[in-house]
Scaffold this motif. Structure first.
Motif, mmCIF file in Angstrom:
data_model
loop_
_atom_site.group_PDB
_atom_site.id
_atom_site.type_symbol
_atom_site.label_atom_id
_atom_site.label_comp_id
_atom_site.label_asym_id
_atom_site.label_seq_id
_atom_site.Cartn_x
_atom_site.Cartn_y
_atom_site.Cartn_z
ATOM 1 N N HIS A 201 0.847 -1.197 0.000
ATOM 2 C CA HIS A 201 0.000 0.000 0.000
ATOM 3 C C HIS A 201 0.880 1.245 0.000
ATOM 4 N N ASP A 202 0.262 2.399 0.174
ATOM 5 C CA ASP A 202 0.949 3.692 0.185
ATOM 6 C C ASP A 202 1.802 3.865 -1.079
ATOM 7 N N TYR A 203 1.131 3.874 -2.214
ATOM 8 C CA TYR A 203 1.841 3.966 -3.491
ATOM 9 C C TYR A 203 2.572 5.295 -3.647
ATOM 10 N N ILE A 204 3.733 5.208 -4.258
ATOM 11 C CA ILE A 204 4.514 6.392 -4.599
ATOM 12 C C ILE A 204 4.727 6.390 -6.107
ATOM 13 N N GLU A 205 4.991 7.563 -6.659
ATOM 14 C CA GLU A 205 5.122 7.675 -8.113
ATOM 15 C C GLU A 205 6.396 8.422 -8.463
ATOM 16 N N ALA A 206 7.069 7.954 -9.485
ATOM 17 C CA ALA A 206 8.252 8.624 -10.026
ATOM 18 C C ALA A 206 8.280 8.388 -11.523
ATOM 19 N N GLU A 207 8.472 9.442 -12.294
ATOM 20 C CA GLU A 207 8.542 9.348 -13.758
ATOM 21 C C GLU A 207 7.303 8.667 -14.346
ATOM 22 N N GLY A 208 6.165 8.818 -13.653
ATOM 23 C CA GLY A 208 4.929 8.222 -14.146
ATOM 24 C C GLY A 208 4.759 6.752 -13.816
ATOM 25 N N LEU A 209 5.718 6.147 -13.119
ATOM 26 C CA LEU A 209 5.633 4.750 -12.704
ATOM 27 C C LEU A 209 5.245 4.683 -11.226
ATOM 28 N N ARG A 210 4.400 3.721 -10.872
ATOM 29 C CA ARG A 210 3.866 3.626 -9.515
ATOM 30 C C ARG A 210 4.327 2.339 -8.840
ATOM 31 N N MET A 211 4.818 2.497 -7.627
ATOM 32 C CA MET A 211 5.267 1.365 -6.822
ATOM 33 C C MET A 211 4.754 1.536 -5.394
ATOM 34 N N PRO A 212 4.417 0.432 -4.710
ATOM 35 C CA PRO A 212 3.993 0.561 -3.319
ATOM 36 C C PRO A 212 5.143 1.032 -2.430
ATOM 37 N N GLY A 213 4.834 1.957 -1.529
ATOM 38 C CA GLY A 213 5.849 2.454 -0.612
ATOM 39 C C GLY A 213 5.986 1.617 0.637
ATOM 40 N N LYS A 214 4.993 0.778 0.908
ATOM 41 C CA LYS A 214 5.064 -0.084 2.087
ATOM 42 C C LYS A 214 4.707 -1.513 1.706
ATOM 43 N N ARG A 215 5.498 -2.453 2.205
ATOM 44 C CA ARG A 215 5.271 -3.878 2.004
ATOM 45 C C ARG A 215 5.315 -4.573 3.364
ATOM 46 N N ARG A 216 4.300 -5.381 3.644
ATOM 47 C CA ARG A 216 4.224 -6.106 4.910
ATOM 48 C C ARG A 216 3.898 -7.569 4.619
ATOM 49 N N ALA A 217 4.857 -8.447 4.884
ATOM 50 C CA ALA A 217 4.688 -9.878 4.601
ATOM 51 C C ALA A 217 4.418 -10.625 5.902
ATOM 52 N N TYR A 218 3.294 -11.333 5.952
ATOM 53 C CA TYR A 218 2.881 -12.105 7.121
ATOM 54 C C TYR A 218 2.913 -13.593 6.794
ATOM 55 N N ARG A 219 3.068 -14.404 7.825
ATOM 56 C CA ARG A 219 2.877 -15.842 7.627
ATOM 57 C C ARG A 219 1.441 -16.079 7.166
ATOM 58 N N ARG A 220 1.271 -16.997 6.221
ATOM 59 C CA ARG A 220 -0.044 -17.305 5.661
ATOM 60 C C ARG A 220 -0.513 -18.651 6.196
ATOM 61 N N ASP A 221 -1.789 -18.710 6.632
ATOM 62 C CA ASP A 221 -2.290 -19.955 7.228
ATOM 63 C C ASP A 221 -2.875 -20.880 6.161
ATOM 64 N N ALA A 222 -3.402 -22.020 6.601
ATOM 65 C CA ALA A 222 -3.910 -23.036 5.679
ATOM 66 C C ALA A 222 -5.152 -22.573 4.931
ATOM 67 N N ASN A 223 -5.829 -21.520 5.432
ATOM 68 C CA ASN A 223 -7.010 -20.973 4.772
ATOM 69 C C ASN A 223 -6.682 -19.790 3.883
ATOM 70 N N ASN A 224 -5.396 -19.612 3.594
ATOM 71 C CA ASN A 224 -4.932 -18.546 2.708
ATOM 72 C C ASN A 224 -5.129 -17.162 3.313
ATOM 73 N N ARG A 225 -5.123 -17.096 4.636
ATOM 74 C CA ARG A 225 -5.278 -15.819 5.335
ATOM 75 C C ARG A 225 -3.966 -15.449 6.025
ATOM 76 N N ALA A 226 -3.709 -14.153 6.095
ATOM 77 C CA ALA A 226 -2.511 -13.679 6.775
ATOM 78 C C ALA A 226 -2.698 -13.793 8.288
ATOM 79 N N ILE A 227 -1.638 -14.213 8.973
ATOM 80 C CA ILE A 227 -1.631 -14.248 10.439
ATOM 81 C C ILE A 227 -1.006 -12.921 10.895
ATOM 82 N N GLU A 228 -1.843 -11.973 11.293
ATOM 83 C CA GLU A 228 -1.379 -10.615 11.527
ATOM 84 C C GLU A 228 -0.372 -10.518 12.659
#
Length: 243
Positions: A201-228
């Motif tokens: 989330h929190d996208y940033i833009e440079a030269e017209g290209l957009r990239m997320p400014g924040k990345r948060r990786a969580y362990r994923r459970d057997a139901n395909n849900r993030a364990i916060e």
């Protein structure tokens, strides 16, 4: 790739700035701050010092500085990882670095070259998404939509060939109504296949290209849900510059 898949991918590429614009640059630089529990699992410490990440857009190559010492940086390619001084002297290096993770589990300790390789391929992937989906040998298919809270996200499953060094061969990507990336699912093959769901989330833009400014990786459970409660990796990205 079906017409439907092609249409979704085209909309995704345009939402992030467009393939033609991305192709007009060769390098992206950014400031990164990294945290999360993965480093402790690997017997490492991670500070909040901002580092400069340099990623090549049309070859699998990247570098982060400083690394281990103020005058040191990494030199990543899929077939070689090195730590070198800023004047080019090799401090440590390893050929065929992926093989050095053979037999690793989630808590297997990493040495500095393991860490450098992980950083190299992961940030190369992140700062080239979603444009790396167009690389030779990459196959994209659309999955059924995903309900995330009150939102409905379209999904692409991306199959990477062995020529592309990344987390794992098959990864899923989720896109909002604006076709910007919202979530990225994968297994960390270099860490025992650890399942992760990374929210962006929190996208940033440079030269017209957009990239997320924040990345948060969580362990994923057997139901395909993030364990916060289990935040594996946090990356804050700023000062995006294309050249």
């Amino acid at each position: 790739m079906s017409e439907q898949n092609s249409d979704l991918l085209e909309r995704v590429l345009m939402a992030h700035g467009g393939l033609e614009r991305w192709n007009s640059f060769s390098i992206v630089r950014a400031s990164i701050v990294t945290g999360g529990s993965l480093w402790g699992m690997k017997g490492l410490t991670q500070d909040s010092t901002p580092r400069q990440m340099t990623v090549w857009l049309h070859e699998q190559r990247s570098s982060v500085m400083p690394f281990g010492a103020p005058n040191q940086r990494t030199a990543y390619r899929p077939d070689r990882i090195a730590i070198e001084t800023t004047d080019g002297q090799v401090v440590a290096e390893r050929a065929d670095p992926r093989a050095s993770f053979h037999g690793h589990g989630e808590s297997t300790p990493w040495d500095p070259l393991h860490r450098a390789y992980f950083n190299g391929y992961a940030l190369w992937s992140y700062l080239n998404m979603p444009f790396l989906f167009t690389l030779p040998g990459v196959v994209v298919e659309e999955l059924a939509p995903w309900e995330e809270g009150e939102q409905r996200w379209r999904r692409l499953r991306v199959h990477f060939p062995v020529t592309v060094a990344t987390h794992c061969p098959v990864q899923d990507f989720y896109f909002g109504e604006d076709f910007l990336l919202r979530r990225h699912d994968y297994r960390v093959d270099v860490s025992g296949g650890l399942p992760a769901a990374q929210y962006v989330h929190d996208y940033i833009e440079a030269e017209g290209l957009r990239m997320p400014g924040k990345r948060r990786a969580y362990r994923r459970d057997a139901n395909n849900r993030a364990i916060e409660a289990q935040l594996l990796v946090a990356i804050d990205i700023s000062d995006l510059q294309y050249a």
